[in-house]
Motif scaffolding. Sequence first.
Motif, PDB file in Angstrom:
ATOM      1  N   ASP A 396      32.431  34.416  42.771  1.00 56.46           N
ATOM      2  CA  ASP A 396      32.579  35.392  43.849  1.00 56.46           C
ATOM      3  C   ASP A 396      33.669  36.430  43.600  1.00 56.46           C
ATOM      4  N   THR A 397      34.413  36.300  42.511  1.00 55.61           N
ATOM      5  CA  THR A 397      35.456  37.278  42.213  1.00 55.61           C
ATOM      6  C   THR A 397      34.929  38.287  41.198  1.00 55.61           C
ATOM      7  N   PRO A 398      35.263  39.561  41.349  1.00 56.80           N
ATOM      8  CA  PRO A 398      34.619  40.615  40.547  1.00 56.80           C
ATOM      9  C   PRO A 398      34.963  40.620  39.063  1.00 56.80           C
ATOM     10  N   TYR A 399      36.091  40.030  38.657  1.00 55.63           N
ATOM     11  CA  TYR A 399      36.522  40.163  37.271  1.00 55.63           C
ATOM     12  C   TYR A 399      36.454  38.852  36.487  1.00 55.63           C
ATOM     13  N   LEU A 400      35.674  37.880  37.011  1.00 54.60           N
ATOM     14  CA  LEU A 400      35.441  36.643  36.279  1.00 54.60           C
ATOM     15  C   LEU A 400      33.951  36.504  36.002  1.00 54.60           C
TER      16      LEU A 400
END
Length: 441
Positions: A396-400
């Motif tokens: 849910d995190t954009p940079y993972l």
Amino acid sequence: MNKQKIFVLDTNVLLHDHLCIYNFQDNDVVIPIVVLEELDQFKKGNDLINFQARQFARELDKLAADSMFKDGLPLGDGHGKLFVATGKPYPEEMMESFTEKTPDHRILAIALFIGKKFSKRQTVLITKDVNLRMKAKSLGLQAEDYETDKVKDIGILEHGVTVYDNFDESLIRALYEKNAVPRHDFPLSDGELFANQYFVLKSGSQSVLAHVDSVNQVVARVEKHHAFGIEPRNAEQTFALHALLNPDIKLVSLTGKAGTGKTLLALAAALSLNKQYNEILLARPIVPLSNRDIGFLPGDVKDKIGPYMLPLFDNLSVIKGKFGPQSKENLIIDEMQRTERLVISPLAYIRGRSLSDVFFIVDEAQNLTPHEVKTIITRAGEGTKMVFTGDVHQIDTPYLDMQSNGLAYLTDRMKGQDIFAHVNLVKGERSYLAELASDLL
């Protein structure tokens, strides 16, 4: 020609790993001044991303020298120099496509300026933002993801139980009769097996569940056990419960799609072992939905974080539902909650707490960075067991992504260690509807 490269770092790289400036070997590292401006916005707060921002600020303060704005500050033996680049004018080619001077575009302008100024060296923009990488490439600038902590082979996270067919019947019989056989008598090579690996051995109609017991140097049979009213429904869940209940295994990672029982099994195991631990902590990182901070939710702090903790309380309700309202088991759970021996909380609220003699479950660990996972594990005291659960396909995190998240990194780096076990749960047990939706939608 100078073969050393110049790496220009985006803000999200520093928030992902505050020590990233030391991971570019003998190449030079450039931090655009706009990145420092953006980091200022993240320094306040209790989330792990705020911690990363503060840690980098401290690291930069230790290195602080005027030279980083001019000739570069040496980062030590085997490393290049660190530069802080001030703002640069927009080049004409940028004005044609990106007229708005956003922070990302200002970083692009600095990277383009450096690329032209040092044209005999290769300039690379490092960012975890896919869109920014595309914008850079449209301008002829090389752009890459931050690769240092990416997992190269994610096979262990995608496959379920390893099955060995047409196995030696005599060894299967020996496992049933003696419960274990010496590791050196086992026909599989060390390259095929590793510490605490779980697998199924089959020969015709016979089969046995087994694992590599690295403490006793044997391959042992895995028996089916239940934990606080929860019984395993398949081989994967049987293996997961075995790892969770095994006192020799201090660190467990459970992966799998929604409905496979990861968190439920971990919580049931913790409750069944409640007399062996001073406290059971069940935590998860708060990842606001649709990029909206929890501040927009009504109510006080408890009201705001409540919706994010509901899945954990749901698992607790499933376990309580296995027993009657006035059962001994439910009374134990209620008493543990009342005395705060069973705590369900956002992960950020656990920071600073003592983790000795604790059964600590971290749910949704795929939303943590590798550094965040390391920070959590290195705080484990004597007698503590840590369990990380999550689905690497639902980040849910954009940079993972599947290769750079903390859960994948943990599983890859710890594989084969005597005190670590990993089980990937494949078969959903929530309902046929949930299983079908997970597979098709």
